[in-house]
Scaffold this motif. Structure first.
Motif, PDB file in Angstrom:
ATOM      1  N   LEU A   2      40.346  16.751  -2.396  1.00 21.61           N
ATOM      2  CA  LEU A   2      40.442  17.458  -1.123  1.00 21.61           C
ATOM      3  C   LEU A   2      39.366  18.521  -1.022  1.00 21.61           C
ATOM      4  O   LEU A   2      38.937  19.093  -2.033  1.00 21.61           O
ATOM      5  CB  LEU A   2      41.814  18.130  -0.977  1.00 21.61           C
ATOM      6  N   ALA A   3      38.950  18.791   0.195  1.00 16.17           N
ATOM      7  CA  ALA A   3      38.125  19.948   0.486  1.00 16.17           C
ATOM      8  C   ALA A   3      39.029  21.038   1.050  1.00 16.17           C
ATOM      9  O   ALA A   3      40.106  20.743   1.588  1.00 16.17           O
ATOM     10  CB  ALA A   3      37.035  19.590   1.499  1.00 16.17           C
ATOM     11  N   LEU A   4      38.615  22.276   0.926  1.00 18.32           N
ATOM     12  CA  LEU A   4      39.440  23.361   1.463  1.00 18.32           C
ATOM     13  C   LEU A   4      39.682  23.185   2.956  1.00 18.32           C
ATOM     14  O   LEU A   4      40.765  23.483   3.459  1.00 18.32           O
ATOM     15  CB  LEU A   4      38.774  24.716   1.193  1.00 18.32           C
ATOM     16  N   ALA A   5      38.680  22.673   3.691  1.00 20.91           N
ATOM     17  CA  ALA A   5      38.839  22.480   5.133  1.00 20.91           C
ATOM     18  C   ALA A   5      39.939  21.466   5.449  1.00 20.91           C
ATOM     19  O   ALA A   5      40.541  21.525   6.532  1.00 20.91           O
ATOM     20  CB  ALA A   5      37.517  22.029   5.746  1.00 20.91           C
ATOM     21  N   ASP A   6      40.237  20.549   4.526  1.00 27.70           N
ATOM     22  CA  ASP A   6      41.314  19.568   4.742  1.00 27.70           C
ATOM     23  C   ASP A   6      42.680  20.236   4.826  1.00 27.70           C
ATOM     24  O   ASP A   6      43.644  19.631   5.318  1.00 27.70           O
ATOM     25  CB  ASP A   6      41.335  18.535   3.617  1.00 27.70           C
ATOM     26  N   LEU A   7      42.786  21.460   4.321  1.00 26.02           N
ATOM     27  CA  LEU A   7      44.077  22.151   4.298  1.00 26.02           C
ATOM     28  C   LEU A   7      44.350  22.915   5.580  1.00 26.02           C
ATOM     29  O   LEU A   7      45.367  23.618   5.677  1.00 26.02           O
ATOM     30  CB  LEU A   7      44.121  23.125   3.116  1.00 26.02           C
ATOM     31  N   ALA A   8      43.463  22.824   6.563  1.00 31.18           N
ATOM     32  CA  ALA A   8      43.650  23.554   7.816  1.00 31.18           C
ATOM     33  C   ALA A   8      45.021  23.257   8.415  1.00 31.18           C
ATOM     34  O   ALA A   8      45.457  22.103   8.472  1.00 31.18           O
ATOM     35  CB  ALA A   8      42.546  23.178   8.802  1.00 31.18           C
ATOM     36  N   GLY A   9      45.710  24.298   8.832  1.00 28.97           N
ATOM     37  CA  GLY A   9      47.048  24.164   9.388  1.00 28.97           C
ATOM     38  C   GLY A   9      48.155  24.338   8.374  1.00 28.97           C
ATOM     39  O   GLY A   9      49.325  24.501   8.742  1.00 28.97           O
ATOM     40  N   GLU A  10      47.816  24.298   7.088  1.00 28.33           N
ATOM     41  CA  GLU A  10      48.814  24.472   6.034  1.00 28.33           C
ATOM     42  C   GLU A  10      49.044  25.961   5.769  1.00 28.33           C
ATOM     43  O   GLU A  10      48.182  26.810   6.009  1.00 28.33           O
ATOM     44  CB  GLU A  10      48.348  23.813   4.733  1.00 28.33           C
ATOM     45  N   GLY A  11      50.211  26.267   5.221  1.00 30.19           N
ATOM     46  CA  GLY A  11      50.469  27.605   4.723  1.00 30.19           C
ATOM     47  C   GLY A  11      49.990  27.709   3.281  1.00 30.19           C
ATOM     48  O   GLY A  11      49.555  26.725   2.679  1.00 30.19           O
ATOM     49  N   LEU A  12      50.062  28.922   2.735  1.00 35.79           N
ATOM     50  CA  LEU A  12      49.626  29.143   1.353  1.00 35.79           C
ATOM     51  C   LEU A  12      50.707  29.900   0.606  1.00 35.79           C
ATOM     52  O   LEU A  12      51.265  30.886   1.122  1.00 35.79           O
ATOM     53  CB  LEU A  12      48.322  29.949   1.324  1.00 35.79           C
ATOM     54  N   VAL A  13      51.009  29.456  -0.603  1.00 37.29           N
ATOM     55  CA  VAL A  13      51.934  30.147  -1.494  1.00 37.29           C
ATOM     56  C   VAL A  13      51.099  30.758  -2.610  1.00 37.29           C
ATOM     57  O   VAL A  13      50.383  30.042  -3.323  1.00 37.29           O
ATOM     58  CB  VAL A  13      52.986  29.185  -2.081  1.00 37.29           C
ATOM     59  N   HIS A  14      51.201  32.068  -2.748  1.00 34.70           N
ATOM     60  CA  HIS A  14      50.333  32.756  -3.713  1.00 34.70           C
ATOM     61  C   HIS A  14      51.007  34.026  -4.198  1.00 34.70           C
ATOM     62  O   HIS A  14      51.903  34.567  -3.542  1.00 34.70           O
ATOM     63  CB  HIS A  14      48.989  33.098  -3.050  1.00 34.70           C
ATOM     64  N   VAL A  62      57.191  29.443  -6.860  1.00 39.82           N
ATOM     65  CA  VAL A  62      56.050  28.802  -6.204  1.00 39.82           C
ATOM     66  C   VAL A  62      56.368  27.332  -5.943  1.00 39.82           C
ATOM     67  O   VAL A  62      56.174  26.822  -4.827  1.00 39.82           O
ATOM     68  CB  VAL A  62      54.783  28.918  -7.082  1.00 39.82           C
ATOM     69  N   LEU A  63      56.883  26.644  -6.961  1.00 40.06           N
ATOM     70  CA  LEU A  63      57.219  25.233  -6.824  1.00 40.06           C
ATOM     71  C   LEU A  63      58.245  25.014  -5.715  1.00 40.06           C
ATOM     72  O   LEU A  63      58.109  24.115  -4.884  1.00 40.06           O
ATOM     73  CB  LEU A  63      57.759  24.705  -8.150  1.00 40.06           C
ATOM     74  N   GLY A  64      59.272  25.852  -5.688  1.00 38.75           N
ATOM     75  CA  GLY A  64      60.315  25.701  -4.670  1.00 38.75           C
ATOM     76  C   GLY A  64      59.773  25.857  -3.259  1.00 38.75           C
ATOM     77  O   GLY A  64      60.136  25.091  -2.350  1.00 38.75           O
ATOM     78  N   LEU A  65      58.896  26.827  -3.048  1.00 37.90           N
ATOM     79  CA  LEU A  65      58.331  27.038  -1.716  1.00 37.90           C
ATOM     80  C   LEU A  65      57.417  25.886  -1.316  1.00 37.90           C
ATOM     81  O   LEU A  65      57.403  25.468  -0.146  1.00 37.90           O
ATOM     82  CB  LEU A  65      57.562  28.362  -1.682  1.00 37.90           C
ATOM     83  N   VAL A  66      56.656  25.355  -2.271  1.00 40.25           N
ATOM     84  CA  VAL A  66      55.800  24.205  -1.964  1.00 40.25           C
ATOM     85  C   VAL A  66      56.667  23.001  -1.589  1.00 40.25           C
ATOM     86  O   VAL A  66      56.404  22.298  -0.605  1.00 40.25           O
ATOM     87  CB  VAL A  66      54.878  23.877  -3.159  1.00 40.25           C
ATOM     88  N   LEU A  67      57.711  22.747  -2.372  1.00 43.56           N
ATOM     89  CA  LEU A  67      58.601  21.609  -2.087  1.00 43.56           C
ATOM     90  C   LEU A  67      59.287  21.756  -0.736  1.00 43.56           C
ATOM     91  O   LEU A  67      59.562  20.761  -0.056  1.00 43.56           O
ATOM     92  CB  LEU A  67      59.653  21.479  -3.193  1.00 43.56           C
ATOM     93  N   ALA A  68      59.563  22.992  -0.338  1.00 43.21           N
ATOM     94  CA  ALA A  68      60.248  23.240   0.934  1.00 43.21           C
ATOM     95  C   ALA A  68      59.294  23.214   2.116  1.00 43.21           C
ATOM     96  O   ALA A  68      59.714  23.427   3.258  1.00 43.21           O
ATOM     97  CB  ALA A  68      60.977  24.583   0.882  1.00 43.21           C
ATOM     98  N   GLY A  69      58.017  22.950   1.860  1.00 42.54           N
ATOM     99  CA  GLY A  69      57.063  22.827   2.947  1.00 42.54           C
ATOM    100  C   GLY A  69      56.512  24.134   3.472  1.00 42.54           C
ATOM    101  O   GLY A  69      55.964  24.187   4.581  1.00 42.54           O
ATOM    102  N   HIS A  70      56.614  25.216   2.684  1.00 40.72           N
ATOM    103  CA  HIS A  70      56.118  26.517   3.151  1.00 40.72           C
ATOM    104  C   HIS A  70      54.632  26.716   2.899  1.00 40.72           C
ATOM    105  O   HIS A  70      54.065  27.727   3.313  1.00 40.72           O
ATOM    106  CB  HIS A  70      56.907  27.638   2.472  1.00 40.72           C
ATOM    107  N   GLY A  71      54.008  25.772   2.218  1.00 44.06           N
ATOM    108  CA  GLY A  71      52.575  25.891   2.002  1.00 44.06           C
ATOM    109  C   GLY A  71      52.147  25.188   0.734  1.00 44.06           C
ATOM    110  O   GLY A  71      52.968  24.679  -0.038  1.00 44.06           O
ATOM    111  N   VAL A  72      50.850  25.146   0.539  1.00 44.25           N
ATOM    112  CA  VAL A  72      50.276  24.602  -0.688  1.00 44.25           C
ATOM    113  C   VAL A  72      50.020  25.759  -1.647  1.00 44.25           C
ATOM    114  O   VAL A  72      50.070  26.929  -1.271  1.00 44.25           O
ATOM    115  CB  VAL A  72      48.957  23.861  -0.397  1.00 44.25           C
ATOM    116  N   ALA A  73      49.744  25.438  -2.898  1.00 45.92           N
ATOM    117  CA  ALA A  73      49.408  26.464  -3.886  1.00 45.92           C
ATOM    118  C   ALA A  73      48.179  26.008  -4.652  1.00 45.92           C
ATOM    119  O   ALA A  73      47.901  24.811  -4.759  1.00 45.92           O
ATOM    120  CB  ALA A  73      50.584  26.698  -4.846  1.00 45.92           C
TER     121      ALA A  73
END
Length: 315
Positions: free
Chosen positions: A181-193, A229-240
């Motif tokens: 993936l390129a970072l631009a492919d993540l447009a529209g996604e949230g981020l978990v950090h 972090v894993l739980g939020l990613v699985l719940a669709g709150h963003g990528v990490a």
């Protein structure tokens, strides 16, 4: 010693900007305090305070305040270490590590250090980069594994471990079908950090790189614990962003094109009067962290007093 006392008195006045309150804090009368500050001004050949209806610092006073704090902190650290050595208490090394450091890495560092330095007990504490920087400055820690960049002066840095980051996302995400993936492919996604307060330098650098490469997170959810972090990613709150795949069938890890996001870590320690074995700890830890097959070791920075020059690489 008299000069050190004069500097301590000066700093109290600089904090209070009131000779009466400063004298009360110091437990002395105001006239001797004023006389000592005047003697200090005469010795330095500079006016440190404007004395009118309000007491204010001059430009020379501002410079002295910054330098005096650093000088006195170094003196206090030196005397504390000398006292410990005299009492035979140099048999321990207090070091901080990030809370999310994997257990196998932690165990390897402890084991290797025990093998190389059997007479020294390594006392590791779970602390964020921001907490470690503060404790290193006041002498409460003798070493810290910091996420770079970090805005802290007076520190020496050991070898820097540079690790490319990939993307963690749910297996049912449409992006999971791609091999990279390129970072631009993540447009529209949230981020978990992790929260910015944990490591402000690396947080800001990561977001800046994301923006520069076309990814502006729709929302940012903060998480300290890797399981959270894993739980939020699985719940669709963003990528990490993580360095490697997880053993969890419901998520996938994909590398980033060009490895544009890179995490950097290094052990740091006070430049003045360091613990005798701290450089050895930094070397051993770098060997462990850099031995994962994806990271690489970088030489210590030529000017470790300016660690903010370290940054996430941009393509």
């Amino acid at each position: 010693m008299d000069h050190l006392r004069s500097l301590r008195y000066f700093l109290v006045v600089a904090d209070e900007l009131h000779f009466g309150r400063a004298a009360d804090r110091l437990g002395i009368a105001q006239p001797p305090l004023s006389q000592r500050v005047k003697r200090l001004e005469a010795e330095l050949g500079a006016k440190l305070f404007e004395r009118g209806r309000r007491v204010t610092l001059t430009e020379a006073g501002e410079v002295l305040r910054a330098e005096a704090r650093d000088l006195l902190a170094r003196w206090d650290r030196m005397t504390a270490l000398v006292a410990k050595a005299e009492r035979g208490e140099m048999d321990s090394l207090r070091a901080g590590v990030p809370p999310d450091l994997p257990g196998r890495v932690l165990a390897a560092i402890l084991t290797k250090f025990a093998d190389e330095c059997p007479a020294v007990r390594l006392d590791l504490q779970e602390l964020t980069t921001a907490e470690q920087a503060r404790l290193l400055a006041d002498g409460s820690l003798e070493a810290g594994l910091l996420q770079l960049p970090v805005d802290a002066v007076g520190l020496e840095l050991g070898p820097v471990v540079d690790t490319p980051l990939g993307v963690l996302l749910p297996r049912d995400s449409p992006l999971a079908r791609r091999t990279g993936l390129a970072l631009a492919d993540l447009a529209g996604e949230g981020l978990v950090h992790a929260p910015r307060a944990a490591a402000p330098g690396s947080y800001d650098a990561l977001l800046r790189t994301c923006w520069d490469h076309g990814f502006r997170p729709a929302a940012i959810r903060h998480a300290r614990n890797p399981e959270f972090v894993l739980g939020l990613v699985l719940a669709g709150h963003g990528v990490a962003f993580e360095p490697r795949a997880r053993k969890e069938p419901r998520v996938v890890w994909r590398p980033l094109d060009g490895e544009v996001l890179r995490a950097r870590m290094a052990f740091a320690w006070p430049a003045t009067s360091p613990h005798p074995q701290v450089a050895k700890l930094a070397e051993l830890a770098a060997g462990v962290l850099g031995g994962d097959g994806v990271s690489r070791l970088m030489p210590p920075e030529p000017d470790a007093a300016r660690p903010w020059d370290l940054f996430y690489e941009r393509s």
